[in-house]
Write a protein that holds these residues in place. Structure first.
Motif, mmCIF file in Angstrom:
data_model
loop_
_atom_site.group_PDB
_atom_site.id
_atom_site.type_symbol
_atom_site.label_atom_id
_atom_site.label_comp_id
_atom_site.label_asym_id
_atom_site.label_seq_id
_atom_site.Cartn_x
_atom_site.Cartn_y
_atom_site.Cartn_z
ATOM 1 N N UNK A 226 0.795 -1.234 0.000
ATOM 2 C CA UNK A 226 0.000 0.000 0.000
ATOM 3 C C UNK A 226 0.833 1.293 0.000
ATOM 4 N N UNK A 227 1.864 1.320 0.844
ATOM 5 C CA UNK A 227 2.595 2.586 1.014
ATOM 6 C C UNK A 227 3.745 2.795 0.027
ATOM 7 N N UNK A 228 3.913 1.874 -0.893
ATOM 8 C CA UNK A 228 5.014 2.022 -1.861
ATOM 9 C C UNK A 228 4.647 3.092 -2.882
ATOM 10 N N UNK A 229 5.631 3.926 -3.202
ATOM 11 C CA UNK A 229 5.409 4.941 -4.235
ATOM 12 C C UNK A 229 6.085 4.466 -5.528
ATOM 13 N N UNK A 230 5.265 4.137 -6.531
ATOM 14 C CA UNK A 230 5.826 3.701 -7.823
ATOM 15 C C UNK A 230 5.822 4.907 -8.756
ATOM 16 N N UNK A 231 7.006 5.349 -9.145
ATOM 17 C CA UNK A 231 7.091 6.499 -10.059
ATOM 18 C C UNK A 231 6.793 6.033 -11.482
ATOM 19 N N UNK A 232 6.048 6.865 -12.217
ATOM 20 C CA UNK A 232 5.695 6.488 -13.590
ATOM 21 C C UNK A 232 6.742 6.969 -14.603
ATOM 22 N N UNK A 233 7.823 7.503 -14.081
ATOM 23 C CA UNK A 233 8.902 8.003 -14.947
ATOM 24 C C UNK A 233 9.418 6.925 -15.887
ATOM 25 N N UNK A 234 9.377 7.174 -17.184
ATOM 26 C CA UNK A 234 9.908 6.199 -18.142
ATOM 27 C C UNK A 234 8.935 5.093 -18.508
ATOM 28 N N UNK A 235 7.734 5.121 -17.917
ATOM 29 C CA UNK A 235 6.763 4.071 -18.238
ATOM 30 C C UNK A 235 6.105 4.335 -19.591
ATOM 31 N N UNK A 236 5.632 3.275 -20.231
ATOM 32 C CA UNK A 236 4.931 3.406 -21.509
ATOM 33 C C UNK A 236 3.636 4.173 -21.303
ATOM 34 N N UNK A 237 3.298 4.988 -22.291
ATOM 35 C CA UNK A 237 2.041 5.718 -22.276
ATOM 36 C C UNK A 237 1.470 5.612 -23.687
ATOM 37 N N UNK A 238 0.300 5.007 -23.817
ATOM 38 C CA UNK A 238 -0.252 4.800 -25.167
ATOM 39 C C UNK A 238 -1.779 4.837 -25.119
ATOM 40 N N UNK A 239 -2.426 4.415 -26.218
ATOM 41 C CA UNK A 239 -3.892 4.509 -26.243
ATOM 42 C C UNK A 239 -4.545 3.576 -25.212
ATOM 43 N N UNK A 240 -3.798 2.590 -24.745
ATOM 44 C CA UNK A 240 -4.382 1.630 -23.798
ATOM 45 C C UNK A 240 -4.307 2.115 -22.352
ATOM 46 N N UNK A 241 -3.217 2.789 -22.014
ATOM 47 C CA UNK A 241 -3.040 3.234 -20.623
ATOM 48 C C UNK A 241 -1.945 4.288 -20.554
ATOM 49 N N UNK A 242 -2.173 5.282 -19.707
ATOM 50 C CA UNK A 242 -1.127 6.299 -19.500
ATOM 51 C C UNK A 242 -0.059 5.715 -18.579
ATOM 52 N N UNK A 243 1.076 6.397 -18.513
ATOM 53 C CA UNK A 243 2.160 5.951 -17.635
ATOM 54 C C UNK A 243 1.686 5.926 -16.173
#
Ligand SMILES: Cc1cc2nc3c(=O)[nH]c(=O)nc-3n(C[C@H](O)[C@H](O)[C@H](O)COP(=O)(O)OP(=O)(O)OC[C@H]3O[C@@H](n4cnc5c(N)ncnc54)[C@H](O)[C@@H]3O)c2cc1C
Length: 261
Positions: A226-243
């Motif tokens: 629960x308390x983990x912070x997952x950064x979206x930096x560098x994650x894929x972002x496309x029509x299916x899902x944002x980073x």
């Protein structure tokens, strides 16, 4: 589609001998043939490896499960040895694509291709797999290099994938509703000496999520995520899902995987 020579090998030795600079090994053809049809790739020779007997066994011991590279996803999903020794791997195979893909596509072809949204690469990382080729044994941690890129050299053939048998494990994926490729897939394995968490579909290549691994090592429970912070930096972002959405779904999938371990 450009023309090419089609050859069938009956042994690893023959496959290697037939391989020249512009050849490709042909397993299920589920990725290779569309790539050629779409002119994304061109080869002078395709070498069919599915008739090589040495690539089609499944062997289980108390410590490891070794699967021949030419074994189809359907065969992994229905194998008694796999279901008994690593049930999460059988379930993963059963969730790949559709029946046609599962009956043609192979485990070796999947990891050689290393699609960023493929399922087996996550299993290899989480289950501390060893990739056996005709030349060497490669730890999964060193095998997956980048988008559609692996440590394989030209003409190197994967013979088998050997997985460590975990104490418990689970794979959950948020699938693309059309292809079933992972928008986000999380494989959690509690091994004898460590906990491994592998994530697919999120970056250009499968990766281990050290933050979740640490949290689960301290306390193997859903709440520890629960308390983990997952950064979206560098994650894929496309029509299916944002980073950002992918970052959120990693935690949702990880919690689900812990609860079904
Ligand atoms: C409609 C569709 C849906 C899919 N959905 C999913 C999904 O949900 N999840 C998922 O993980 N995958 C999915 N896939 C991918 C599929 O499961 C196959 O695993 C993958 O396409 C490659 O396996 P293949 O045996 O067909 O390999 P091929 O297409 O024959 O080969 C792929 C590449 O690997 C090389 N290769 C093959 N075998 C070896 C070997 N033993 N040693 C060295 N190199 C080798 C080939 O030369 C080629 O470069 C999908 C594919 C399709 C077409």
């Amino acid at each position: 589609m450009k023309s090419f020579n089609y050859k069938t090998a009956t042994s690893t030795k023959e496959a290697i001998k037939l391989f020249s600079g512009r050849s490709a090994f042909l397993a299920g053809g589920m990725t290779l043939l569309p790539a050629i049809k779409l002119r994304l790739a061109a080869y002078s020779d395709l070498i069919n490896i599915k008739k090589i007997k040495g690539l089609s066994g499944i062997r289980a011991s108390s410590k490891s499960l070794k699967i021949g590279s030419a074994i189809t996803h359907a065969a992994v999903a229905s194998s008694k040895e796999v279901i008994k020794s690593i049930p999460s791997l059988a379930l993963l195979a059963d969730g790949i694509g559709d029946p046609q893909v599962r009956n043609r596509g192979t485990i070796g072809g999947s990891i050689a291709n290393n699609d960023p949204a493929a399922d087996y690469p996550a299993a290899c990382l989480a289950l501390n797999a060893t990739i056996h080729t005709n030349k060497r044994k490669i730890p999964a941690d060193k095998f997956f290099k980048g988008m559609f890129e692996t440590d394989l050299k030209k003409g190197e053939l994967i013979e088998a994938i050997e997985f460590e048998v975990p104490e418990k494990s689970s794979y959950t994926k948020f699938p693309n509703p059309a292809s079933r490729y992972a928008i986000v897939g999380v494989y959690i394995a509690k091994l004898k000496k460590e906990i491994r968490v592998a994530v697919t579909g999120v970056e250009s290549c499968v990766f281990r999520c050290k933050k979740i691994e640490k949290a689960l090592t301290d306390n193997f429970s859903e709440s520890s995520i629960d308390n983990i912070n997952i950064s979206s930096n560098g994650f894929n972002s496309d029509i299916h899902a944002s980073a950002e959405y992918r970052a959120h779904i990693i935690k949702v999938m990880a919690k689900k995987a812990v609860s079904t371990c």
